[in-house]
Design a protein around this motif. Structure first.
Motif, PDB file in Angstrom:
ATOM      1  N   SER A  84       0.832  -1.199   0.000  1.00 38.57           N
ATOM      2  CA  SER A  84       0.000   0.000   0.000  1.00 38.57           C
ATOM      3  C   SER A  84       0.869   1.252   0.000  1.00 38.57           C
ATOM      4  N   ARG A  85       1.901   1.238   0.816  1.00 34.39           N
ATOM      5  CA  ARG A  85       2.807   2.389   0.851  1.00 34.39           C
ATOM      6  C   ARG A  85       3.552   2.535  -0.476  1.00 34.39           C
ATOM      7  N   GLU A  88       1.211   3.890  -3.126  1.00 31.79           N
ATOM      8  CA  GLU A  88       0.892   5.291  -2.852  1.00 31.79           C
ATOM      9  C   GLU A  88       2.031   6.208  -3.295  1.00 31.79           C
ATOM     10  N   VAL A  98      -4.180   3.001  -6.047  1.00 29.59           N
ATOM     11  CA  VAL A  98      -3.832   3.435  -4.689  1.00 29.59           C
ATOM     12  C   VAL A  98      -4.950   3.063  -3.721  1.00 29.59           C
ATOM     13  N   TRP A  99      -6.190   3.316  -4.131  1.00 29.13           N
ATOM     14  CA  TRP A  99      -7.325   3.005  -3.254  1.00 29.13           C
ATOM     15  C   TRP A  99      -7.440   1.498  -3.024  1.00 29.13           C
ATOM     16  N   ALA A 101      -5.116  -0.835  -3.248  1.00 24.86           N
ATOM     17  CA  ALA A 101      -4.011  -1.336  -2.431  1.00 24.86           C
ATOM     18  C   ALA A 101      -4.239  -0.998  -0.960  1.00 24.86           C
ATOM     19  N   ALA A 102      -4.719   0.214  -0.697  1.00 22.30           N
ATOM     20  CA  ALA A 102      -5.006   0.614   0.685  1.00 22.30           C
ATOM     21  C   ALA A 102      -6.140  -0.225   1.268  1.00 22.30           C
ATOM     22  N   HIS A 103      -7.139  -0.510   0.441  1.00 23.90           N
ATOM     23  CA  HIS A 103      -8.250  -1.342   0.902  1.00 23.90           C
ATOM     24  C   HIS A 103      -7.759  -2.753   1.228  1.00 23.90           C
ATOM     25  N   ALA A 105      -4.782  -3.617   2.180  1.00 24.03           N
ATOM     26  CA  ALA A 105      -4.011  -3.553   3.421  1.00 24.03           C
ATOM     27  C   ALA A 105      -4.931  -3.462   4.634  1.00 24.03           C
ATOM     28  N   ARG A 106      -6.011  -2.715   4.503  1.00 26.39           N
ATOM     29  CA  ARG A 106      -6.942  -2.549   5.626  1.00 26.39           C
ATOM     30  C   ARG A 106      -7.661  -3.863   5.942  1.00 26.39           C
ATOM     31  N   ALA A 139      -3.409  -6.322  -3.277  1.00 21.42           N
ATOM     32  CA  ALA A 139      -2.430  -5.238  -3.223  1.00 21.42           C
ATOM     33  C   ALA A 139      -1.278  -5.499  -4.194  1.00 21.42           C
ATOM     34  N   VAL A 212      -1.305   0.246   9.785  1.00 17.36           N
ATOM     35  CA  VAL A 212      -2.534   0.347   8.996  1.00 17.36           C
ATOM     36  C   VAL A 212      -3.717   0.371   9.956  1.00 17.36           C
TER      37      VAL A 212
END
Length: 227
Positions: A84-85, A88, A98-99, A101-103, A105-106, A139, A212
């Motif tokens: 995710s990082r 980003e 980006v969204w 990958a962040a999702h 990770a969450r 991700a 995260v």
């Protein structure tokens, strides 16, 4: 005349009186209308006996299996966080990646949190590890998107998908996280995914894992975890 055996002069024994017509004398303990025996129902205040040895053995087995599932879930969550990082930082032109990958990770972090908060249970633990690996694979796909045609990224994405697949097999309905061979294969695939991610530059050995926030656990996510 009482029948006998021809040529022998022997007489056949006569049945007792009343049995010629199929009569059966009633039995005081087993009446003729009673065809089976059923145990009396348990009262509400009665306790079902529990084999303490079997329960302790099951608990020890569950605790031993948790080590494998927990380590795999933690590793997958760390991969997803690092990705995710990475996405980003490099995906200024890929807001959707980006969204996603962040999702990923969450959700991986949520799976790890659920596992950490619960009692050892091979079925539930393996599902958490499976979901963490699946989220890390999502991700990884976003990492490949921002890297374009880089061969190392393609190989790392394939390794992440294999880790997700083997974790899913280990958590499958047939074994529910209890098959040691399948768990070992999932562990091996996870280690390979980490190594491939390092080669692709997604993970830097020795670098701290990004934190995260798990956020609110949505009903959809909890349903995916079968919890």
């Amino acid at each position: 005349m009482v029948p006998g055996l021809p040529g022998t002069g022997m007489r056949l024994p006569q049945p007792a009186s009343g049995l010629l017509h199929g009569d059966v004398s009633p039995c005081p303990t087993h009446p003729p209308w009673r065809t089976g025996y059923s145990a009396p129902p348990l009262r509400a205040d009665m306790e079902v006996p529990v084999n303490e040895h079997d329960r302790e053995e099951r608990e020890q087995t569950a605790a031993g299996l948790r080590a494998s599932h927990a380590a795999r879930a933690e590793s997958a969550a760390a991969r997803a966080a690092a990705l995710s990082r990475y996405v980003e930082r490099r995906g200024s032109e890929h807001s959707d990646a980006v969204w996603k990958a962040a999702h990923g990770a969450r959700v991986a972090a949520q799976a790890l949190a659920v596992l950490s908060e619960s009692e050892p249970d091979p079925a539930a633990d393996s599902r958490c590890a499976r979901n963490a690996a699946a989220s890390a694979a999502q991700a990884a796909q976003m990492g490949q998107v921002v890297d374009g045609d880089a061969e190392a990224s393609a190989l790392a994405c394939q390794a992440a998908l294999r880790a997700s697949l083997t974790a899913g097999v280990a958590a499958g309905a047939k074994h529910l996280g209890t098959d040691e061979q399948l768990n070992a294969e999932a562990d091996t695939a996870e280690k390979a995914a980490v190594k491939a991610a390092e080669t692709a530059g997604w993970i830097r050995p020795g670098e701290a894992v990004p934190s995260v926030a798990t956020g609110v656990r949505s009903p959809e996510v909890m349903a995916m975890m079968h919890l």
